[in-house]
Each structure stands twice: as C-alpha cells, then as structure tokens.
Motif scaffolding. Structure first.
Motif, PDB file in Angstrom:
ATOM      1  N   PRO A  39       0.812  -1.231   0.000  1.00  0.00           N
ATOM      2  CA  PRO A  39       0.000   0.000   0.000  1.00  0.00           C
ATOM      3  C   PRO A  39       0.840   1.274   0.000  1.00  0.00           C
ATOM      4  O   PRO A  39       0.559   2.208  -0.741  1.00  0.00           O
ATOM      5  N   VAL A  40       1.896   1.322   0.831  1.00  0.00           N
ATOM      6  CA  VAL A  40       2.717   2.533   0.905  1.00  0.00           C
ATOM      7  C   VAL A  40       3.498   2.724  -0.378  1.00  0.00           C
ATOM      8  O   VAL A  40       3.553   3.830  -0.942  1.00  0.00           O
ATOM      9  N   GLY A  41       4.131   1.654  -0.867  1.00  0.00           N
ATOM     10  CA  GLY A  41       4.897   1.764  -2.103  1.00  0.00           C
ATOM     11  C   GLY A  41       4.039   2.169  -3.288  1.00  0.00           C
ATOM     12  O   GLY A  41       4.435   3.013  -4.115  1.00  0.00           O
ATOM     13  N   LEU A  42       2.836   1.579  -3.404  1.00  0.00           N
ATOM     14  CA  LEU A  42       1.941   1.926  -4.502  1.00  0.00           C
ATOM     15  C   LEU A  42       1.520   3.385  -4.415  1.00  0.00           C
ATOM     16  O   LEU A  42       1.465   4.091  -5.444  1.00  0.00           O
ATOM     17  N   THR A  43       1.242   3.856  -3.215  1.00  0.00           N
ATOM     18  CA  THR A  43       0.834   5.262  -3.043  1.00  0.00           C
ATOM     19  C   THR A  43       1.964   6.210  -3.435  1.00  0.00           C
ATOM     20  O   THR A  43       1.734   7.233  -4.107  1.00  0.00           O
ATOM     21  N   LEU A  44       3.198   5.905  -3.040  1.00  0.00           N
ATOM     22  CA  LEU A  44       4.334   6.761  -3.395  1.00  0.00           C
ATOM     23  C   LEU A  44       4.565   6.788  -4.898  1.00  0.00           C
ATOM     24  O   LEU A  44       4.967   7.822  -5.464  1.00  0.00           O
ATOM     25  N   VAL A  45       4.313   5.658  -5.558  1.00  0.00           N
ATOM     26  CA  VAL A  45       4.464   5.623  -7.014  1.00  0.00           C
ATOM     27  C   VAL A  45       3.363   6.420  -7.698  1.00  0.00           C
ATOM     28  O   VAL A  45       3.598   7.138  -8.694  1.00  0.00           O
ATOM     29  N   LEU A  46       2.149   6.338  -7.183  1.00  0.00           N
ATOM     30  CA  LEU A  46       1.019   7.017  -7.828  1.00  0.00           C
ATOM     31  C   LEU A  46       1.020   8.524  -7.580  1.00  0.00           C
ATOM     32  O   LEU A  46       0.288   9.241  -8.278  1.00  0.00           O
ATOM     33  N   ILE A  47       1.801   9.023  -6.629  1.00  0.00           N
ATOM     34  CA  ILE A  47       1.847  10.481  -6.403  1.00  0.00           C
ATOM     35  C   ILE A  47       2.397  11.206  -7.625  1.00  0.00           C
ATOM     36  O   ILE A  47       1.748  12.125  -8.156  1.00  0.00           O
ATOM     37  N   GLY A  77     -10.391   6.560   6.180  1.00  0.00           N
ATOM     38  CA  GLY A  77      -9.575   5.357   6.319  1.00  0.00           C
ATOM     39  C   GLY A  77      -9.119   5.130   7.753  1.00  0.00           C
ATOM     40  O   GLY A  77      -9.126   3.998   8.250  1.00  0.00           O
ATOM     41  N   MET A  78      -8.725   6.207   8.450  1.00  0.00           N
ATOM     42  CA  MET A  78      -8.284   6.049   9.834  1.00  0.00           C
ATOM     43  C   MET A  78      -9.432   5.639  10.745  1.00  0.00           C
ATOM     44  O   MET A  78      -9.241   4.891  11.718  1.00  0.00           O
ATOM     45  N   LEU A  79     -10.645   6.122  10.447  1.00  0.00           N
ATOM     46  CA  LEU A  79     -11.808   5.697  11.230  1.00  0.00           C
ATOM     47  C   LEU A  79     -12.090   4.210  11.023  1.00  0.00           C
ATOM     48  O   LEU A  79     -12.423   3.486  11.977  1.00  0.00           O
ATOM     49  N   VAL A  80     -11.954   3.755   9.783  1.00  0.00           N
ATOM     50  CA  VAL A  80     -12.141   2.321   9.507  1.00  0.00           C
ATOM     51  C   VAL A  80     -11.101   1.507  10.264  1.00  0.00           C
ATOM     52  O   VAL A  80     -11.405   0.459  10.849  1.00  0.00           O
ATOM     53  N   ARG A  81      -9.865   1.985  10.254  1.00  0.00           N
ATOM     54  CA  ARG A  81      -8.801   1.282  10.971  1.00  0.00           C
ATOM     55  C   ARG A  81      -9.077   1.233  12.475  1.00  0.00           C
ATOM     56  O   ARG A  81      -8.924   0.183  13.119  1.00  0.00           O
ATOM     57  N   ALA A  82      -9.503   2.384  13.039  1.00  0.00           N
ATOM     58  CA  ALA A  82      -9.802   2.422  14.466  1.00  0.00           C
ATOM     59  C   ALA A  82     -10.946   1.484  14.824  1.00  0.00           C
ATOM     60  O   ALA A  82     -10.902   0.803  15.862  1.00  0.00           O
ATOM     61  N   ALA A 142      -5.442   4.275  -3.258  1.00  0.00           N
ATOM     62  CA  ALA A 142      -4.202   3.836  -2.614  1.00  0.00           C
ATOM     63  C   ALA A 142      -3.993   4.551  -1.279  1.00  0.00           C
ATOM     64  O   ALA A 142      -3.580   3.951  -0.288  1.00  0.00           O
ATOM     65  N   LEU A 143      -4.279   5.864  -1.252  1.00  0.00           N
ATOM     66  CA  LEU A 143      -4.155   6.620  -0.008  1.00  0.00           C
ATOM     67  C   LEU A 143      -5.135   6.101   1.043  1.00  0.00           C
ATOM     68  O   LEU A 143      -4.795   5.994   2.237  1.00  0.00           O
ATOM     69  N   PHE A 144      -6.333   5.753   0.648  1.00  0.00           N
ATOM     70  CA  PHE A 144      -7.325   5.184   1.568  1.00  0.00           C
ATOM     71  C   PHE A 144      -6.830   3.855   2.141  1.00  0.00           C
ATOM     72  O   PHE A 144      -7.007   3.568   3.335  1.00  0.00           O
ATOM     73  N   THR A 145      -6.183   3.041   1.294  1.00  0.00           N
ATOM     74  CA  THR A 145      -5.648   1.752   1.754  1.00  0.00           C
ATOM     75  C   THR A 145      -4.570   1.952   2.808  1.00  0.00           C
ATOM     76  O   THR A 145      -4.517   1.235   3.811  1.00  0.00           O
ATOM     77  N   VAL A 146      -3.687   2.943   2.594  1.00  0.00           N
ATOM     78  CA  VAL A 146      -2.649   3.230   3.590  1.00  0.00           C
ATOM     79  C   VAL A 146      -3.287   3.648   4.914  1.00  0.00           C
ATOM     80  O   VAL A 146      -2.860   3.224   5.994  1.00  0.00           O
ATOM     81  N   ALA A 147      -4.318   4.479   4.856  1.00  0.00           N
ATOM     82  CA  ALA A 147      -4.977   4.937   6.080  1.00  0.00           C
ATOM     83  C   ALA A 147      -5.652   3.796   6.834  1.00  0.00           C
ATOM     84  O   ALA A 147      -5.744   3.824   8.067  1.00  0.00           O
ATOM     85  N   VAL A 148      -6.108   2.779   6.112  1.00  0.00           N
ATOM     86  CA  VAL A 148      -6.803   1.650   6.739  1.00  0.00           C
ATOM     87  C   VAL A 148      -5.821   0.651   7.332  1.00  0.00           C
ATOM     88  O   VAL A 148      -6.031   0.128   8.435  1.00  0.00           O
ATOM     89  N   HIS A 149      -4.718   0.376   6.636  1.00  0.00           N
ATOM     90  CA  HIS A 149      -3.841  -0.741   7.001  1.00  0.00           C
ATOM     91  C   HIS A 149      -2.511  -0.343   7.606  1.00  0.00           C
ATOM     92  O   HIS A 149      -1.743  -1.231   8.000  1.00  0.00           O
TER      93      HIS A 149
END
Length: 407
Positions: free
Chosen positions: A87-95, A167-172, A111-118
C-alpha cells in the motif's frame, strides 16, 4: 489447565503491534476481500472515466499528452490490485503519476485510503502530506476552468483529508472490534481456568477428606488384625466379633477407596455412585469416633468442654472431627495400648481448641504417607487457625489446634 487454554495463553497479543500485524495483507483473499477490491477498482475506473472526458475537453492539450494521460490512468487502475500487498509503495508511485495524469487521480485516492486503513498514522501523514504538497503545483499547471485557484486547492485538500480521515476511522473501528473480540476470548479462557481451578481444589479437598477416613479405618483394621495375630487363644466369640469388625471395616474402606478414585478420575460432580449430599461429621460425632477407637482396644479419655456444641458451624465441626480422627490414627500407630488424653474446649468468640496427648511407645508397624499432619496444618490455616505438633516436655506426643469460632 485445558489444552485450549494453554494454546490461547501463547496467542494472547502483547501490544497493538500484534493487532496491526494481523491486519496486514494476506496472500489469499477472502470473499469479502474480493468484493471490496472489486468495488474499489470499479470506483477508481469510474472516476478515471469521468476525468478522461474532462481531459478530452481540455483546450490546448496536445493529443499525445491526452493519450498518455489515459494510458497512465489505466495502468494506475490496474495497479490498484496491488494495494493490499504494497500500500505505501503503490501510493508513493502514484503520487508523481497522478501529478502528470489526471485519469489516475481515482487510483491515487484509493491507494491513499488503503494506507490509512492498514498502516499506522506516520505512513498516512507521509503519503497524505506528499499528495497535498503536489496540489498547488498541479492546479497551477492545469487550472480548473470552473474554480479559482484557491477554491481548487480547498476542494482537493478537503477531498484528500476526507479520504484519510475515513480510512483512519475504519482502521480504528477494526482495532476496536479486534480488541473486544480478544477481550471476550480472554474472559472466556479465564472463566474456564477459574472453573478448572475450582474443580481441582474441590477434588483436592475431597481426596484429603477421604485420605483421613481411609487412614482411620485401615488403622482400626490393623489393630483388630493384630489382636487376632497376637492372641490366638482368645475366646471364640471375641474372634468372631473381631472378624466381623474387620469384614465391616474392609467393606467400608473399599467403598471409600472407590469414591476417592471416582473423584480423582471424574471430578466431584461426575464420579458415579458418589452422593454429593453425603452427611459430614460434626462436633456431635466426636463421641462416636472415640467409642469406635475404644472398641479397637484404645484407652481414650475425652474431655468435652464445649457447651454450645449444637451451635457450632458445620465447617468448624468437620475440621475438629478430622483433626481428632487423624490424632487417634497417629496414636494407634505410635502409642498402641497407651492412654490417649483429649481435650476439646472453647466457644463462640473464643475459638475452639483441640489438644491430644499420648505417650510414644512404638505402637504397631502401620505404614503411612507421612502427610496427615501436614494436611491438618493446611486445613487449620485455610480457615484462619493454627496447628502445632511435636514432642511434649514429658516425652510424649502433643497435637494442639486452634480454630476460630465467630460469635
């Protein structure tokens, strides 16, 4: 402790990092994972298609750049299937990709939502901050014809913040569910351990009770058998009487032994043939216990100085009975045919004192486990009392116990 409880003890999480590790992507997706991934993929494609129409209508944009924008957007949407693994690597590439390709904007948000969740907040802050840092430059190079520069920055910034917060709310929420589930499992295991501990203590208590009973009965059998061995010339009626006592005592000892084995094998509740409501001895039964020892040839003197014996609590009476029973058993082992003096005194508020004295004459060679007095000490201490035993100043043996008796 059961096997499931022992396994669970090693599986209990030690920190939040364990919960985070369990949330990390797995190689094989579940049905729910497939559904979520398909929905996110379709949303990214849908946002890309809407943006592609806007790119087609964007004036002054060369045709090769339009085609490149759409190709990069398609590749970005396909790359969304890697979001669980990296998730982090994909987000950095897509920026940088989303900076030059408007069609890939939906994939960048997914991708950013995935990073916030996981992932923890530090990764969310890093990827979200880089995305927000590119917004002013992107709007400067490709301004929105319907919004001003400030309005565009505010709108895009709000969109990124909503995605990260969501995403952070989903994670919490997931962590809360995991924590509650683990707490429930831990409570279930602890309850199981408490029940098992209670059963173990109950089996120990019943086994201790039956040990005292068996030792008493078998010592009586040994005394009567010894009389037959050393007095073969005794009258026939005495021989018949002694044989009857031995037969009856052996039958009762076998029954008690069967109960002990049943308790230790199945537990107090599951032992077949055991009456859980079996009457327990009280202070009133001390006279019968002493009389039984007298019938076996012992010279026992009982000095009962308890006026309110009928008001004595059941547990107190049972403990006093077991102490006297063990004391008489030891006297038969080490002071055969010797006088045994016993005093039971006390009352409500003062407690109850039991003192047994007898000379040490050797007695009959009756084997024993050597744990009877230790068990009596534990029994007295469990109820807040005390027990002392050992050689008396006159050379005999003295056993003295004090048990509390609340008024």
């Amino acid at each position: 402790m059961t096997q499931s409880a022992m396994e669970y003890r090693w599986l209990l999480p030690g920190s939040l990092r364990d919960a985070q590790r369990r949330e990390r992507p797995r190689v094989r997706r579940s049905t729910r994972d497939w559904i979520v991934d398909i929905v996110i993929f379709l949303l990214s494609v849908g946002m890309g298609l809407v943006t592609a129409e806007q790119v087609q209508a964007e004036p002054g944009l060369p045709e090769p750049l339009r085609v490149a924008d759409q190709l990069l957007g398609a590749v970005a949407c396909i790359a969304i299937w890697l979001r669980r693994r990296w998730p982090v690597g994909l987000t950095l590439v897509l920026i940088p990709v989303s900076f030059v390709s408007a069609v890939s904007g939906g994939a960048a948000l997914a991708a950013l939502f995935t990073v916030a969740v996981h992932r923890p907040f530090r990764y969310v802050a890093l990827t979200g901050g880089l995305n927000l840092a590119t917004v002013p430059l992107y709007l400067h190079l490709r301004p929105d014809p319907e919004l001003s520069f400030r309005e565009g920055i505010a709108l895009v910034t709000l969109m990124f913040l909503v995605v990260m917060i969501w995403g952070m709310l989903v994670r919490a929420r997931r962590q809360l569910v995991v924590s509650l589930r683990e707490r429930a499992e831990r409570a279930e295991v602890e309850a199981e351990l408490r029940v098992e501990r209670a059963r173990h203590l109950e089996r120990e208590r019943i086994a201790r009770e039956m040990h005292d009973v068996l030792a008493h009965r078998l010592s009586l059998l040994s005394v009567h058998a010894g009389a037959l061995e050393y007095r073969p010339d005794m009258p026939s009626q005495d021989v018949v009487r002694a044989a009857g006592v031995i037969r009856s005592g052996a039958h009762q000892a076998l029954q008690d032994l069967r109960e002990v084995i049943g308790v230790l094998r199945h537990g107090a509740e599951g032992a077949e043939g055991i009456d859980p409501a079996r009457p327990q001895p009280t202070l009133a039964d001390l006279a019968a216990l002493v009389e039984e020892s007298r019938d076996a040839g012992m010279e026992v003197t009982l000095d009962m100085r308890v006026d309110e014996r009928a008001e004595a609590p059941a547990q107190l009476g049972r403990n006093v009975y077991r102490i006297v029973q063990e004391g008489l058993t030891n006297a038969r082992k080490h002071a055969a045919a010797a006088a045994v003096d016993m005093v039971v005194a006390g009352g409500p508020g003062d407690g109850l004192t039991v003192e047994i004295r007898n000379p040490v004459t050797g007695g009959q060679p009756i084997p024993g486990s050597g744990t009877g007095l230790i068990g009596l000490t534990e029994r007295a201490e469990l109820v807040g009392g005390r027990l002392e035993y050992g050689r008396a100043p006159d050379g005999g043996f003295r056993l003295c116990a004090w048990l509390p008796w609340t008024a």
